[in-house]
Design a protein around this motif. Sequence first.
Motif, short mmCIF file in Angstrom:
data_model
loop_
_atom_site.label_atom_id
_atom_site.label_comp_id
_atom_site.label_asym_id
_atom_site.label_seq_id
_atom_site.Cartn_x
_atom_site.Cartn_y
_atom_site.Cartn_z
N UNK A 219 47.70 13.14 19.41
CA UNK A 219 47.53 13.61 17.93
C UNK A 219 47.12 12.29 16.92
N UNK A 220 47.68 11.14 17.58
CA UNK A 220 46.98 9.84 16.75
C UNK A 220 45.62 9.52 16.92
N UNK A 221 45.10 10.01 18.09
CA UNK A 221 43.50 10.08 18.37
C UNK A 221 42.68 10.97 17.47
N UNK A 222 43.09 12.02 16.90
CA UNK A 222 42.46 12.69 15.87
C UNK A 222 41.97 12.06 14.70
N UNK A 223 41.00 12.50 14.05
CA UNK A 223 40.50 12.01 12.92
C UNK A 223 41.50 11.82 12.00
N UNK A 224 41.98 10.92 11.16
CA UNK A 224 43.15 10.75 10.13
C UNK A 224 42.78 11.68 8.81
N UNK A 225 41.48 12.18 8.71
CA UNK A 225 41.15 12.80 7.52
C UNK A 225 41.47 14.29 7.90
N UNK A 226 41.83 14.71 9.17
CA UNK A 226 42.46 16.22 9.34
C UNK A 226 43.77 16.28 8.80
N UNK A 227 43.85 17.49 8.54
CA UNK A 227 45.40 17.56 8.02
C UNK A 227 46.28 17.61 8.97
N UNK A 228 45.93 17.94 10.49
CA UNK A 228 47.10 18.02 11.39
C UNK A 228 47.19 16.54 12.15
N UNK A 229 46.51 15.63 11.80
CA UNK A 229 46.63 14.45 12.43
C UNK A 229 47.79 13.66 12.00
N UNK A 230 48.38 12.75 12.89
CA UNK A 230 49.57 12.23 12.53
C UNK A 230 49.41 10.86 13.39
N UNK A 231 50.39 9.65 13.21
CA UNK A 231 50.09 8.27 13.59
C UNK A 231 50.21 8.04 15.13
N UNK A 232 50.74 9.30 15.90
CA UNK A 232 50.80 9.10 17.10
C UNK A 232 52.27 8.63 17.75
N UNK A 233 52.53 9.20 19.01
CA UNK A 233 53.63 8.80 19.62
C UNK A 233 53.47 8.80 20.98
N UNK A 234 54.23 7.54 21.59
CA UNK A 234 54.11 7.09 23.00
C UNK A 234 55.02 8.14 23.55
N UNK A 235 54.67 7.98 25.03
CA UNK A 235 55.61 8.93 26.04
C UNK A 235 57.08 8.64 25.61
#
Length: 730
Positions: A219-235
């Motif tokens: 999810x962290x790779x999604x464009x940050x302008x998208x409402x469902x984007x987030x900072x990203x989590x590692x495994x």
Amino acid sequence: MSPVRSSDGPAPQPPYAGSGAETLRPDGPDQPIPAEAATAVDHTGPAPQTRELAAQFEDEKPGRELTGPVGLLVTGTTLAIALLALTQVFRPLPEGSKYYLIVFLAGVLPMVFLAYPAGLRPPGRPRPATGPVSTRPTAADWALAAAALASCLYPVLPLTLGAGGGGYDAFLDRQGLLVGVDVAMGSLLLLLLLEACRRTTGWILPAVCLLFLGYGYYGGLLPQSWPVAHAGLDFGQLIDAFYNSDSGFYGTPLDVAASYIVLFTVYGAVLDLSGAGRFFVELSAAAFRRSRTAAGRTAVASGFLLGTVSGSGAATTVSIGAVTWPILRRAGYPAERAGGMLAAAGVGAILSPPTLGAAAFIIAEYLGVSYLQVLGWATVPTVLYYLGILLSVEIDARRSGVRPVVLDTGSPWRLLARSGYHFLSLFVIIALLAVGFSATKAVVAATALAAALSFLDRRHRLTPARLVGALSAGVRGVLAVCAVCAAAGIITATTTKTGLGPQAAALLVGGAEAVSSDPAVVLALTALLAAVALSLLGLAVPVTASFVIGWVIIGPALLELGVAAPAAAMFVFYFAVLSEVSPPTALAAVAAAAVTGGRLVPTMWQTLRYALPAYLIPIAFVVTPAGLGLLGIGGPERVAVAAMLSALGVAALAVAAGGWLPGVGPAGVPERILGALAGLSLLRLEPVPVTVGLVLAVIAVVGVCVRRGAAGLTGGPWTAPSTIPGEERQ
């Protein structure tokens, strides 16, 4: 070969013995059906053929029939789990509830791999026949069971493995700072839970879990302008959330399964083996034995009562169909209409107090209320649901010319005097909840009472061997649910860590606001979109998982629009359950068609007609504050007014769907349209819509009366064309 036939013609006999079908001969409606034929149920439980048929249409796949040493091992382990769950009610483990969940899952998960086959086959090999599988566990099954035991017990074993291990306290101290061994064991448990879900429910739920896992990781790779984007989590962060937090594998869903569902499942098994199932069917037949609609009423009442010993709509449908379909056929019910009635009655069992579906316990935990409150919220909708079914039964009996069938069952009062003690354990649950006992203590007391009362009937005494069988069967019946609940932690933990719930809620509400800025319209559109989304979700995953996903994704949208938490939770609950009667899967309708031999699609349409109130009542208590009265909230006056107006609305919808006004005659297309509009307006529960609904209902009644008078003057009856696809023309 599918048991559902696709061609017209006489329905075949049900593919199982013990239903009494062989004793029903078409020798005239005036010949009474003997009680032993009308209510033949083996006192040891449903016939094996009936259990096999039910297993084909449940959310869970059929498991192995284990015998010999393996069977003894599974019986012994499940018995130990049952005793642990019972002990936990009165003497909880001192380490806390999470420690208990770890131990509970360590007992349950290995049993899944022994009790459920992999179901994988090389390409080109034919699919094995449906029904219980008699093969023994393979070497791979034993290896997976051993791996499950190790990965589950790892957090509590006082063994040091490199930088990991060290016991329960050391494991908790590493929360947020998991070492490599922790991540490896958590990853192993993740894979094992996905495989357990695949074995018990199919591929879709594991795929949904992997989708959420992928969203958490990528999810962290999604464009940050998208409402469902987030900072990203590692495994490692994801495994920590799943394995070492209160919202992952050991979160609320598994807590509910280990603390409530397993106890109620054991109670159902004890109640069933004590002869309650047979008594409920016999009582239903005896209560209506002289009525013109005895066959239909018996099927509906049996579904309601048998719901106390079955947690599956499809299984209840097959159980009541095995007994009542021969009676319905004798009365002249078409196979499709009878199938719709059976499916609606079977699913209604999950919606009916005092033992609702598994998701009801999750509601109590999520909202921090007692289970008795959840039962109170479900009472009025249950009454309205069965009111709609019974009205449809009465309408069908008159419209279709159903023949009266006399059931020679004797007096219901005599039957109650002899076997009415089966109700006592149900009353005990309600009484103990009312005086402040927890649901767990109440159901344990009811289980003990049901076991003691079984000695009043020599045929159903729960001897030590039979009691062990009941406890073991109760735990084995919850294996699949526990796997689903543990895997649901992947969804809830990911949603919590990424903030997906509020983001999805904003998208849902934003879609409704794009159509209108009126708050009432936005709420109504959001409710409709949520209903559609939940119905589609329920087609793919079991009811429990459907509720969990719906609550974390759709629940926030309803709460954001000002919907009360009880209304939002019950809305999600009802639509999660209704997936069992929603096309194109409609497991309960498919099961009913298999019993009656009816055509599948018409059976689904008939089921929708019978279950219509269950789709509309939840919307009614969400879109208007007055609708809270349907949940018993807001004082006696609000509850009474909401119940009365909704009952009128359900009656209007039943007339519109059935095309007949009881006591008057057939309704034409204009009157049916007016009736449908009247029903929908009355369910709005606001002054103006209610007034409009009452006026439309009066006009519809007047129209039916005028039409009947015109038919009498012309010397012949008028018949209404059917609007149900596949329904025969009257």
